[in-house]
Structure formats: C-alpha cells, structure tokens
Design a protein around this motif. Structure first.
Motif, mmCIF file in Angstrom:
data_model
loop_
_atom_site.group_PDB
_atom_site.id
_atom_site.type_symbol
_atom_site.label_atom_id
_atom_site.label_comp_id
_atom_site.label_asym_id
_atom_site.label_seq_id
_atom_site.Cartn_x
_atom_site.Cartn_y
_atom_site.Cartn_z
ATOM 1 N N PRO A 72 -11.682 -47.742 11.847
ATOM 2 C CA PRO A 72 -12.491 -48.022 10.654
ATOM 3 C C PRO A 72 -13.861 -48.618 10.949
ATOM 4 C CG PRO A 72 -10.219 -48.719 10.324
ATOM 5 C CD PRO A 72 -10.337 -48.337 11.757
ATOM 6 N N HIS A 73 -13.960 -49.505 11.945
ATOM 7 C CA HIS A 73 -15.254 -50.135 12.200
ATOM 8 C C HIS A 73 -16.255 -49.130 12.780
ATOM 9 C CE1 HIS A 73 -12.578 -53.819 12.302
ATOM 10 N NE2 HIS A 73 -13.407 -54.031 11.298
ATOM 11 N N GLN A 74 -15.785 -48.232 13.641
ATOM 12 C CA GLN A 74 -16.675 -47.200 14.169
ATOM 13 C C GLN A 74 -17.055 -46.215 13.057
ATOM 14 O OE1 GLN A 74 -17.667 -48.116 16.967
ATOM 15 N NE2 GLN A 74 -15.982 -49.361 17.711
ATOM 16 N N HIS A 75 -16.093 -45.943 12.177
ATOM 17 C CA HIS A 75 -16.355 -45.075 11.031
ATOM 18 C C HIS A 75 -17.481 -45.659 10.180
ATOM 19 C CE1 HIS A 75 -15.540 -42.498 7.548
ATOM 20 N NE2 HIS A 75 -14.720 -41.799 8.301
ATOM 21 N N THR A 76 -17.465 -46.974 10.011
ATOM 22 C CA THR A 76 -18.493 -47.643 9.218
ATOM 23 C C THR A 76 -19.885 -47.415 9.803
ATOM 24 O OG1 THR A 76 -16.973 -49.353 8.423
ATOM 25 C CG2 THR A 76 -19.314 -49.908 8.425
ATOM 26 N N LEU A 77 -19.993 -47.385 11.122
ATOM 27 C CA LEU A 77 -21.292 -47.157 11.748
ATOM 28 C C LEU A 77 -21.821 -45.760 11.418
ATOM 29 C CD1 LEU A 77 -20.769 -48.768 15.273
ATOM 30 C CD2 LEU A 77 -21.469 -49.835 13.119
ATOM 31 N N PHE A 78 -20.946 -44.763 11.466
ATOM 32 C CA PHE A 78 -21.358 -43.406 11.114
ATOM 33 C C PHE A 78 -21.692 -43.323 9.627
ATOM 34 C CE2 PHE A 78 -19.638 -42.287 15.240
ATOM 35 C CZ PHE A 78 -20.461 -41.239 15.624
ATOM 36 N N GLU A 79 -20.914 -44.003 8.794
ATOM 37 C CA GLU A 79 -21.207 -44.011 7.361
ATOM 38 C C GLU A 79 -22.611 -44.564 7.096
ATOM 39 O OE1 GLU A 79 -18.163 -46.319 5.583
ATOM 40 O OE2 GLU A 79 -16.610 -44.798 5.797
ATOM 41 N N ALA A 80 -22.931 -45.678 7.770
ATOM 42 C CA ALA A 80 -24.236 -46.313 7.572
ATOM 43 C C ALA A 80 -25.365 -45.366 8.009
ATOM 44 C CB ALA A 80 -24.308 -47.629 8.332
ATOM 45 N N PHE A 81 -25.153 -44.671 9.116
ATOM 46 C CA PHE A 81 -26.141 -43.700 9.573
ATOM 47 C C PHE A 81 -26.289 -42.580 8.558
ATOM 48 C CE2 PHE A 81 -26.901 -39.808 12.286
ATOM 49 C CZ PHE A 81 -28.253 -40.018 12.454
ATOM 50 N N GLY A 82 -25.165 -42.042 8.071
ATOM 51 C CA GLY A 82 -25.222 -40.983 7.067
ATOM 52 C C GLY A 82 -25.937 -41.426 5.813
ATOM 53 N N ASP A 83 -25.670 -42.654 5.375
ATOM 54 C CA ASP A 83 -26.348 -43.196 4.188
ATOM 55 C C ASP A 83 -27.858 -43.270 4.410
ATOM 56 O OD1 ASP A 83 -23.936 -43.435 2.877
ATOM 57 O OD2 ASP A 83 -23.721 -45.586 3.258
ATOM 58 N N ALA A 84 -28.262 -43.687 5.618
ATOM 59 C CA ALA A 84 -29.686 -43.771 5.921
ATOM 60 C C ALA A 84 -30.326 -42.388 5.890
ATOM 61 C CB ALA A 84 -29.899 -44.430 7.273
ATOM 62 N N CYS A 85 -29.614 -41.388 6.387
ATOM 63 C CA CYS A 85 -30.149 -40.020 6.365
ATOM 64 C C CYS A 85 -30.248 -39.500 4.936
ATOM 65 C CB CYS A 85 -29.249 -39.087 7.187
ATOM 66 S SG CYS A 85 -29.198 -39.487 8.954
ATOM 67 N N ARG A 86 -29.276 -39.814 4.103
ATOM 68 C CA ARG A 86 -29.329 -39.395 2.698
ATOM 69 C C ARG A 86 -30.462 -40.087 1.948
ATOM 70 N NH1 ARG A 86 -23.984 -38.500 3.872
ATOM 71 N NH2 ARG A 86 -23.469 -40.707 3.991
ATOM 72 N N ALA A 87 -30.768 -41.304 2.352
ATOM 73 C CA ALA A 87 -31.843 -42.064 1.682
ATOM 74 C C ALA A 87 -33.216 -41.524 2.023
ATOM 75 C CB ALA A 87 -31.747 -43.541 2.058
ATOM 76 N N ARG A 138 -18.074 -33.478 15.242
ATOM 77 C CA ARG A 138 -17.049 -33.744 14.229
ATOM 78 C C ARG A 138 -17.226 -35.129 13.614
ATOM 79 N NH1 ARG A 138 -12.903 -30.294 13.636
ATOM 80 N NH2 ARG A 138 -12.812 -28.567 15.115
ATOM 81 N N ALA A 139 -17.569 -36.117 14.420
ATOM 82 C CA ALA A 139 -17.783 -37.464 13.878
ATOM 83 C C ALA A 139 -18.951 -37.468 12.903
ATOM 84 C CB ALA A 139 -18.025 -38.457 15.011
ATOM 85 N N LEU A 140 -20.009 -36.753 13.226
ATOM 86 C CA LEU A 140 -21.152 -36.673 12.325
ATOM 87 C C LEU A 140 -20.774 -35.975 11.027
ATOM 88 C CD1 LEU A 140 -23.879 -35.796 14.963
ATOM 89 C CD2 LEU A 140 -23.842 -37.864 13.551
ATOM 90 N N ALA A 141 -20.034 -34.871 11.132
ATOM 91 C CA ALA A 141 -19.664 -34.114 9.940
ATOM 92 C C ALA A 141 -18.648 -34.862 9.085
ATOM 93 C CB ALA A 141 -19.121 -32.746 10.350
ATOM 94 N N GLU A 142 -17.645 -35.466 9.733
ATOM 95 C CA GLU A 142 -16.541 -36.074 8.999
ATOM 96 C C GLU A 142 -16.826 -37.506 8.559
ATOM 97 O OE1 GLU A 142 -13.183 -33.477 11.481
ATOM 98 O OE2 GLU A 142 -13.128 -35.671 11.530
ATOM 99 N N ALA A 143 -17.408 -38.309 9.441
ATOM 100 C CA ALA A 143 -17.593 -39.729 9.134
ATOM 101 C C ALA A 143 -18.963 -40.024 8.539
ATOM 102 C CB ALA A 143 -17.385 -40.570 10.392
ATOM 103 N N ALA A 144 -20.008 -39.366 9.048
ATOM 104 C CA ALA A 144 -21.353 -39.596 8.512
ATOM 105 C C ALA A 144 -21.643 -38.715 7.303
ATOM 106 C CB ALA A 144 -22.402 -39.366 9.596
#
Length: 246
Positions: free
Chosen positions: A231-246, A33-39
């Motif tokens: 929010p800070h943990q969410h940011t870590l998943f966001e950064a990972f998701g951004d890297a995967c999209r890149a 869920r964290a990967l799907a929702e936050a990343a």
C-alpha cells in the motif's frame, strides 16, 4: 494526451539491450504495469535515439516522466570519474535520461524515478555516485542475492527513516518505511536543488525530491515491485498519477 483517453500519457525511458543478434529499446513490464495499475496513467516508451533528434520533443506531448531502474550503470565519466569495475553501461540511455531530466525541469513536468533513475537525476544535477557501496567503509550491504528467488530478492531488506516534514512523510503519514534493496551504487554527494527525503540505517540517501518541480520524487528502492501488494508504494504511484492528471 489523446482526446479519447482520459489517462495522462507518461514517458518511460528505454534501455538499449542486445537480444541477439539485434539491439532493442525496452522497458520492464513491472514498471509499465505499476504505472498503468497504480498511477492510472498510460505509459509511453521513449527510445534512446538522441543521435537522431532532440529527445526533449517527446515531453511536449506528455504529462509526466518516469525513469526506471536498469541492469546498467550510469557511466562514471558523467560525474568526472573513471570506472572502478567493469559493469554494464548504456551510454544511449544515459544521453536520453539526462536530456529528458533537463527538459522536465524546464517544463515543470511531474517526474518519478527509481533505482538507476534515482542515480541519473542525482548525476544530472551535479551529484556524484559511489560506484561500489560494498567497498565503502561504514555502509551496509545493499545488493540483492541473485541466487534467491525474485520474491526473496525484492523482499523488504531494511527500514528507511523519512525526513521530518518531507514529501514522503506527508504522503505516507509515517516516519519510517520498509524497502527492498537491489543496488550496487548509491549517492556519494547530492546534486544541486535536491532535498533528502529518506535515509538508510547506514546514512545512505535513499530518496530525494526535486525542489524545482511541483512534483519530483526519486527513490533508490523498487516501488514498482508487486505494487498492488504494498500500500505505501502504491501511494507513491498514486501521488505521481495525480500530479500528471493535474
């Protein structure tokens, strides 16, 4: 990645656990869920079947790799020690994770790891683990109290100090962070090519980055827990998701 799905596909390692009378390959709902929702990625479970084929073939079709926590421990033979206790081991997951880490390094695939996954990366790159932190002089208690509710077990337990100029400090724009603590084992010696990103008050390494990867981050705590409320943990998943999209 599927042409009909704009989300990156991220491989998630499976534990092998007995749900009597059968063995199951599984991953925790909280990670998925964290990967799907936050990343913002699509998690894809990777079975631990390294006895049947080379798990590296998974990564040819994926955009990232996530190594979860788990109730089993990395087998001490992988860092040239013998078990000091009788914890649960999962040799099939060990084989899967170590092969995938090696393959991710070869491909420069974005990698994010938590708890057991953090320890797996360290071992894969030649590091060693303390098998029982609570028996090491000078280290604080890092285990959770299993008699408490899950919300209490996963509540912030201590601060970690973030390394000046590191990835975490750049992402979070702060010098410290409150984290949960639910682990028996931890880093004794750091693996090759890993750079410290955070330390607990007792000096224990709690996060590192993988220098050979464009994005490679591993943390000892559980950033996935109720990630939308942190929010800070969410940011870590966001950064990972951004890297995967890149």
């Amino acid at each position: 990645m599927s042409a009909t799905d704009a989300r990156p596909w991220v491989g998630v390692v499976c534990d092998v656990q007995q749900v009597p009378p059968h063995a199951f390959h599984m991953a925790g709902d909280k990670y998925l869920r964290a990967l799907a929702e936050a990343a913002g990625v699509t998690p894809v479970l990777l079975p631990a079947l390294t006895d049947l084929f080379d798990a590296a073939v998974y990564l040819d079709r994926l955009d990232g790799l996530f190594l979860t926590g788990g109730y089993s421990m990395v087998h001490p033979s992988l860092y040239n020690e013998t078990p000091v206790d009788d914890p649960s081991f999962d040799r099939a997951r060990d084989a899967l994770s170590l092969r995938l880490i090696d393959a991710a390094l070869t491909r420069d695939l974005p990698l994010f790891a938590a708890c057991r996954g953090f320890q797996e990366v360290n071992v894969a790159l030649g590091g060693r683990l303390h098998q029982a932190l609570h028996r090491v002089d000078g280290l604080q208690e890092h285990r959770e109290d299993k008699s408490l509710s899950l919300d209490q077990q996963y509540a912030p337990a201590h601060e970690v100090s973030l390394e000046e100029g590191g990835l975490l400090q750049r992402l979070l724009k702060r010098s410290s962070l409150s984290v949960n603590s639910l682990h028996v084992q931890g880093i004794q010696t750091l693996g090759e090519g890993l750079a410290v990103e955070a330390r607990a008050p007792d000096g224990l390494i709690e996060a590192f980055r993988i220098e050979a990867l464009t994005f490679g981050l591993a943390v000892q705590w559980h950033p996935e827990w109720q990630v939308s409320n942190h929010p800070h943990q969410h940011t870590l998943f966001e950064a990972f998701g951004d890297a995967c999209r890149a």
